[in-house]
Design an enzyme around this catalytic site. Structure first.
Site, short mmCIF file in Angstrom:
data_model
loop_
_atom_site.label_atom_id
_atom_site.label_comp_id
_atom_site.label_asym_id
_atom_site.label_seq_id
_atom_site.Cartn_x
_atom_site.Cartn_y
_atom_site.Cartn_z
N THR A 47 -32.91 -23.03 24.64
CA THR A 47 -32.22 -21.87 25.13
C THR A 47 -32.81 -20.40 25.28
O THR A 47 -33.73 -20.40 24.53
CB THR A 47 -30.79 -21.84 24.69
OG1 THR A 47 -30.98 -21.42 23.23
CG2 THR A 47 -30.23 -23.10 24.72
N LYS B 21 -12.05 -6.44 25.60
CA LYS B 21 -10.83 -6.78 24.72
C LYS B 21 -10.11 -5.27 24.75
O LYS B 21 -10.49 -4.68 24.05
CB LYS B 21 -10.98 -7.21 23.66
CG LYS B 21 -11.17 -8.67 23.56
CD LYS B 21 -11.85 -9.41 22.15
CE LYS B 21 -12.40 -10.68 22.09
NZ LYS B 21 -13.91 -10.57 22.46
N TRP C 266 -6.91 -9.31 27.80
CA TRP C 266 -8.65 -9.24 28.16
C TRP C 266 -8.88 -8.78 29.44
O TRP C 266 -8.02 -9.19 30.33
CB TRP C 266 -8.73 -10.90 28.05
CG TRP C 266 -9.34 -11.31 26.71
CD1 TRP C 266 -8.73 -10.63 25.62
CD2 TRP C 266 -9.54 -12.68 26.17
NE1 TRP C 266 -9.09 -11.43 24.46
CE2 TRP C 266 -9.33 -12.83 24.96
CE3 TRP C 266 -9.65 -13.93 26.92
CZ2 TRP C 266 -9.88 -13.95 24.18
CZ3 TRP C 266 -10.39 -14.97 26.39
CH2 TRP C 266 -10.15 -15.07 24.84
#
Ligand code: ADP
Length: 541
Positions: free
Chosen positions: A185, A435, A440
């Site tokens: 990754t 947040k 959210w």
């Protein structure tokens, strides 16, 4: 009772044998800047055998890792086929990793050979002395004498090495769970993590790429694989091409909008795949330099959220269908593809197409809420996505990460909701959600709305600390060349699109959104630039 069917292991060697014989006349065309150099799959098959013999002569006789430090091209395709087929493990190295990450992944995977493109030798030279296990460097399309090899490392020319080798190889029979290829990754947080694909997982994933509700790849296609072979296996396109007989077009190092447009004009592919930033760039280029690209039956776009404005622009201005897909290195990468269900039309159809897509039978999914409990697929409940299936990683290579893998599920770090009929909508990455005041805000949703403004080329939204609300969105905007727009106008543009409390008050205008090594918005760097006071922030209320 057991089934009475043959237990034939699924293998890359079988893909290689099949593609290079039954589809021997299919071709791979690599762009050289002005034209393509073309090889048939039959030739690729013979050259893959030669490469396997050559690697054997260098001592690759088991599961040694063979690294590739290459663009998308013919030789990289040969490595994709030869290395796993001979029983070794292909390790695609991301050429854009930071030096310390590259050193980490080469040493962690214990690469024994590295095949490098001539143009990338200068980049490799800088780190070569720090690779502890590499014994051979093979230069493709370049001059081996440019490699500054430390003691103990031998350098070879790719063509010299292949020249005298036999054009057939007795591919070994392997357990289908044997490692075939590995990919790390990009390590946005911490060290990169190694995902090791098996012959079986690659085979099954290739079938999904070819399925009608996957990417529908077939022998009628000519596939422009812009998504790098060093990133999530070019989304499985090279193997799916050998499985289906689809021809391939490889852009090599020519990845800017202008050469991509030229490749499209010359090769007239029917299918292409890349991350959204590539398509945004091409779209802008085509605005100034019109060209018919309707030979593309569709383009699959994923890797980050596709702005609806991009989908509409391709369809309405260029008659090209954009298909949205979701996946990650850990999911091979195809996880879901947004093909609307039968019977829907108009706005409803678009609404399905905006989603990250529908899961295929092989990808099980569930949503986990903040309290660790599973959430319903009601199209509303938002939780972290977890997936399981035969081409989903069960672990990282020599790097236990119990946080990421539990009870046979992979925690994706992606947050969203799922409809009862299995369509996933991602609202954010867990680490990018803003947040604000206990609620959210989806950074992706804001970005999509801002990018729908005609003067905006790109927009990235990150959360910045706020005393009262904890976090508030900061919108970083790149304006299209020759256009102008103010923060107040953009805010006004959003008024009827998002809830009032979500309307961003912080705006900054930048020349370019920083990108990760695989061309995604690099929000970590954007946040850091803000924290270091490098951005001029305008406040509009
Ligand atoms: P990296 O994590 O370094 O970006 P990957 O290519 O494996 O490397 O990225 C996978 C991640 O990319 C997913 O977990 C998800 O956050 C994001 N992603 C992929 N496709 C989409 C999509 N269609 N929409 C939104 N996010 C996506």
């Amino acid at each position: 009772m057991l089934g009475t069917m043959q237990n034939v292991p699924l293998s890359i060697a079988q893909l290689l044998r099949y593609g290079s014989t039954v589809h021997g006349s299919s071709t791979v065309a690599t762009w050289t800047g002005s034209e393509s150099r073309v090889a048939t799959y039959a030739q690729i098959g013979r050259r893959s055998a030669q490469l396997a013999h050559a690697l054997r002569s260098l001592g690759v006789d088991s599961d040694q890792r063979v690294g590739t430090f290459m663009w998308n091209n013919n030789e990289h395709l040969e490595a994709y086929l030869a290395v796993p087929s001979m029983g070794a493990v292909l390790h695609t190295l991301n050429i854009r990793l930071f030096p310390e990450q590259l050193i980490y992944v080469v040493n962690h995977a214990e690469d024994y050979v590295i095949i490098v493109d001539g143009t990338l030798v200068p980049l490799l030279n800088q780190q070569l002395p720090k690779f502890t296990t590499v014994r051979h460097v093979v230069v493709a399309n370049g001059d081996p004498s440019t490699v500054q090899a430390p003691d103990g490392v031998e350098v070879h020319g790719y063509e010299d090495l292949l020249a005298a080798q036999p054009e057939e190889f007795d591919w070994p029979s392997l357990d289908e769970n044997t490692a075939a290829a590995m990919c790390y990754t990009s390590g946005t947080t911490g060290d990169p993590k190694g995902v090791v694909y098996s012959h079986r997982s690659i085979w099954l994933h290739s079938m999904q790429v070819c399925m009608t509700d996957g990417m529908a790849l077939s022998q009628r296609d000519k596939t422009l694989a812009i998504v790098p072979q060093f990133h999530a296996m070019s989304w499985g396109l090279p193997y799916a091409a050998f499985m289906s007989g689809a021809s391939l077009v490889m852009p090599d190092r020519f990845l800017q909008p202008e050469p991509i447009a030229k490749i499209l004009a010359t090769e007239k592919p029917t299918f292409a795949a890349a991350v959204p930033t590539v398509w945004q760039g091409l779209l802008q280029y085509l605005e100034q330099n019109p060209q018919d690209i309707s030979h593309l039956r569709e383009v699959v776009v994923g890797g980050s959220a596709v702005p609806p404005s991009l989908m509409h622009a391709f369809e309405e201005k260029h008659n090209v269908r954009v298909v949205h897909a979701w996946g990650m290195t850990e999911t091979s990468p195809l996880g879901s593809v947004a093909r609307p269900p039968r019977g829907v039309t108009g706005e409803q159809e678009w609404a399905y197409r905006y989603t990250q897509g529908r899961f295929p039978a092989s990808v099980q999914a569930r949503l986990i809420g903040a309290d660790g409990k599973e959430l319903p697929w009601d199209g509303k409940s938002v939780g972290e996505l977890e997936v399981a299936g035969p081409w989903i990683a069960a672990a990282y290579y020599r790097d236990p990460d119990p946080e990421k893998f539990h009870d046979g599920w992979l925690r994706t770090g992606d947050v969203g909701h799922i409809t009862p009929d299995g369509f996933l909508t991602l609202t954010d990455r867990a680490k990018d959600v803003i947040k604000s005041g206990g609620e959210w805000i989806s950074s992706v949703e804001l970005e999509n709305h801002v990018m729908a403004h005609p003067a905006v080329a790109e927009a990235a939204v990150v959360g910045i600390p706020d005393e009262k609300w904890d976090e508030r969105p900061l919108v970083a905007v790149v304006i299209k060349e020759g256009q102008s727009v103010t923060a107040a106008e953009l805010r006004e543009f959003l008024v009827d699109k998002v809830a009032k409390w979500q309307l961003p008050e912080y705006w900054t205008f930048i020349d370019e959104v920083p990108k990760t090594s695989v061309g995604k918005f690099d929000k970590k760097r954007l946040r850091a630039r803000h924290a270091q006071g490098e951005l001029t922030v305008e406040t509009v209320k």
